[in-house]
Design an enzyme around this catalytic site. Structure first.
Site, PDB file in Angstrom:
ATOM      1  N   ASP A  97       4.127  -2.034 -13.953  1.00 41.41           N
ATOM      2  CA  ASP A  97       4.567  -2.672 -12.719  1.00 41.41           C
ATOM      3  C   ASP A  97       4.924  -4.134 -12.945  1.00 41.41           C
ATOM      4  O   ASP A  97       5.947  -4.633 -12.468  1.00 41.41           O
ATOM      5  CB  ASP A  97       3.468  -2.577 -11.660  1.00 41.41           C
ATOM      6  CG  ASP A  97       3.155  -1.154 -11.274  1.00 41.41           C
ATOM      7  OD1 ASP A  97       3.911  -0.249 -11.672  1.00 41.41           O
ATOM      8  OD2 ASP A  97       2.147  -0.944 -10.576  1.00 41.41           O
ATOM      9  N   GLY A 129       3.008   2.067  -2.836  1.00 39.71           N
ATOM     10  CA  GLY A 129       3.445   2.405  -4.181  1.00 39.71           C
ATOM     11  C   GLY A 129       4.674   1.685  -4.672  1.00 39.71           C
ATOM     12  O   GLY A 129       5.319   2.140  -5.617  1.00 39.71           O
ATOM     13  N   LEU A 130       5.030   0.551  -4.066  1.00 37.40           N
ATOM     14  CA  LEU A 130       6.202  -0.216  -4.498  1.00 37.40           C
ATOM     15  C   LEU A 130       5.806  -1.516  -5.197  1.00 37.40           C
ATOM     16  O   LEU A 130       6.611  -2.410  -5.375  1.00 37.40           O
ATOM     17  CB  LEU A 130       7.120  -0.514  -3.313  1.00 37.40           C
ATOM     18  CG  LEU A 130       7.723   0.723  -2.641  1.00 37.40           C
ATOM     19  CD1 LEU A 130       8.599   0.320  -1.459  1.00 37.40           C
ATOM     20  CD2 LEU A 130       8.512   1.558  -3.642  1.00 37.40           C
ATOM     21  N   GLY A 186       0.772  -1.228   0.000  1.00 43.16           N
ATOM     22  CA  GLY A 186       0.000   0.000   0.000  1.00 43.16           C
ATOM     23  C   GLY A 186       0.803   1.278   0.000  1.00 43.16           C
ATOM     24  O   GLY A 186       0.280   2.335   0.349  1.00 43.16           O
TER      25      GLY A 186
END
Length: 391
Positions: A181, A133-134, A131
């Site tokens: 991603d 952003g990685l 949660g």
């Protein structure tokens, strides 16, 4: 003493043994990522520059029984949602937890491509923060896709693994994410960022100059991506592309952005302006990253954050304040911006190694008045090609 990866593998092994009463036969890994430049560009078919990080998801796998697929998420045990199972012979339906939908969605997407999967048991452990952003979700999807494919004797390329993981997130989790991603998790190279064309999926490694260090700053503001304005931003970009008569905003030149605006309202124009300007920043950031030019990085990342905050409206006042403090502390020694979808999450700073103290100092000053404390960590590019299979 065990290193980080060995400890993570050991946790996956012990969890598998505890739940299933037997030893796993294989381990699979896929890393998280941080995006250096090209935010909200992937679903607009443009160019991006992510970097896989040395935090990852490990899947321990063993053969299943009957035609059952069983999964255990070791990091979710405290939430009471750690187990799942479903039949490979029946239609796969959505569950009530996102991690289950990632697993089910991967199996569903592989079956939709005509692949017959073998029954399996898996245990999942991860040290990618959730949660912030990685891309913990991409690491999960790619690792599970790789585990399922290898266990079933499928020889799938990294781009197919990425597409399978993306389909799971789009169709089962309900987040209309692009492909960046998953490609970063599936196709990255040690010591490099990944310059990716999100339309063709052509990509090339960009070396990260040895003088630079990548620092991820957790703002302390957790976001929920599926329930955020992310899907709205994607719809706004699609509407802007229709107005301009292009397949995607990637096809819109800076000149046409202004010339053909016509009746387009301020909000949709601002969303398009961010995407067009952000794509234009990708190549010079890649060059500065390879050359170790911290001053150019400082200027370009500052532009990128202003665009995310003003034109794309995905920042928050506390985030803008923290960015300002870090940028002031770094000066020309490096740059900082919001990374990921926004609405909370992390900042990314790319700076001279000798300037890491400046980032820590800025975060400490921010925390003196912040209601939610921030923290910073330096991440190395993922070691080795990703994803990885362990015997």
């Amino acid at each position: 003493m065990m290193d980080r990866r060995e400890r993570l593998i050991d946790r996956a092994r012990e969890g598998f043994q505890l739940v299933y009463g037997t030893e796993p036969t294989h381990f699979f890994a896929a890393p998280g990522r941080v995006n250096l430049i090209g935010e909200h560009v992937d679903y607009n078919a443009g160019y991006v520059l992510p970097c896989a990080i040395d935090r990852e998801t490990i899947v321990a796998l063993g053969a299943g029984e009957g035609n059952l697929f069983e999964a255990t998420a070791l990091d979710m045990a405290e939430m009471g949602s750690a187990r799942d199972d479903f039949s490979l012979d029946a239609p796969i339906v959505r569950a009530d937890q996102n991690w289950r939908n990632h697993v089910r969605g991967v199996v569903h997407a592989l079956a939709g491509r005509g692949h017959r999967l073998k029954p399996a048991r898996i245990a999942i452990a991860s040290d990618v923060p959730i949660g912030v952003g990685l891309s913990s979700s991409a690491a999960l999807g790619v690792a599970v896709a790789l585990a399922c494919a290898e266990h079933s004797g499928l020889n799938l390329s990294p781009d197919v693994l990425a597409k399978v993981a993306q389909a799971a997130e789009n169709d089962f989790v309900g987040c209309a994410c692009g492909i960046m991603d998953q490609m970063a998790s599936a196709s990255s190279t040690a010591g490099h960022a990944l310059l990716l064309d999100c339309r063709s999926l052509e990509h090339m490694p960009i070396p990260i100059h040895e003088s630079l260090v990548i620092t991820v700053i957790n703002t302390g503001l957790r976001r929920e991506l599926t329930g955020s304005a992310f899907n709205l931003r994607r719809a706004e970009c699609k509407a802007a592309a229709r107005h301009y008569g292009v397949a995607a905003l990637r096809d819109l030149s800076p000149e046409a952005l202004e010339r053909a605006r016509g009746w387009l309202d301020d909000v949709h124009f601002a969303r398009a302006r961010h995407v067009v300007s952000e794509i234009a920043r990708v190549e010079p950031v890649a060059l500065a990253l390879a050359q170790g030019d911290s001053a150019v990085l400082a200027a370009l990342l500052a532009e990128a954050h202003r665009s995310l905050a003003d034109d794309f409206d995905v920042s928050l006042p506390p985030i803008d304040r923290l960015v300002g403090l870090v940028a002031e502390a770094l000066g020309t020694a490096g740059g900082v911006r919001l990374t990921g979808a926004g609405f909370g999450g992390c900042l990314v700073a790319v700076a001279d190694r000798t300037a890491s103290w400046a980032i820590d100092d800025a975060v400490a000053r921010y925390n003196t008045t912040a209601s939610l404390p921030a923290s910073s960590n330096s991440f190395a590019p993922a070691k080795g090609a990703a994803p990885i299979v362990f015997q």
